[in-house]
Design a protein around this motif. Sequence first.
Motif, short mmCIF file in Angstrom:
data_model
loop_
_atom_site.label_atom_id
_atom_site.label_comp_id
_atom_site.label_asym_id
_atom_site.label_seq_id
_atom_site.Cartn_x
_atom_site.Cartn_y
_atom_site.Cartn_z
N SER A 1 15.12 -29.85 -17.50
CA SER A 1 13.87 -30.54 -17.74
C SER A 1 13.79 -31.08 -19.16
O SER A 1 14.47 -30.60 -20.07
N ARG B 1 10.65 -33.15 -21.76
CA ARG B 1 9.29 -33.65 -21.88
C ARG B 1 9.23 -34.73 -22.96
O ARG B 1 9.52 -34.47 -24.11
N SER C 1 7.09 -37.54 -25.18
CA SER C 1 5.76 -37.72 -25.73
C SER C 1 5.62 -39.12 -26.30
O SER C 1 6.61 -39.72 -26.73
N TYR D 1 2.29 -38.20 -22.08
CA TYR D 1 3.43 -37.34 -21.83
C TYR D 1 4.11 -37.69 -20.52
O TYR D 1 3.49 -38.21 -19.59
N GLN E 1 6.56 -35.36 -18.17
CA GLN E 1 7.33 -34.16 -17.89
C GLN E 1 8.36 -34.51 -16.84
O GLN E 1 8.01 -34.94 -15.73
#
Length: 122
Positions: free
Chosen positions: A17, A19, A21, A79, A81
């Motif tokens: 994963s 993330r 921003s 964001y 994800q």
Amino acid sequence: QVQLVESGGGLVQAGRSLRLSCAASGETICISTMNWYRQAPGKERELVAAIGVGGSTNYADSVKGRFTISRDNSKTNLYLQMNRLKPEDTAVYYCNAEGLGGWCENYGAQYWGKGTRVTVPN
């Protein structure tokens, strides 16, 4: 004027994963829908995910169930994800915002970040 700056990109193994921003500054009150786009080498830029003023979201079929777009209440941060990443997700990811219009007098405006690179090797 709205400025968008992406961060969080990098190299990540498939199945992991990441993330992303996007920090927005300037006249953030004058933006509406916010989006994540991506562009892979030799491919056209494509819309990955979008989040509207009311919080509704849309995703490209290729990322449904794996990616989640969100934003904070102030619209200063967006964001993405990304879960269960695949090599096909390798691309430069761009933050995008649309003008609110009205008294902002920026209807139809598009604001872009410079992108952040995500690499998912085989």
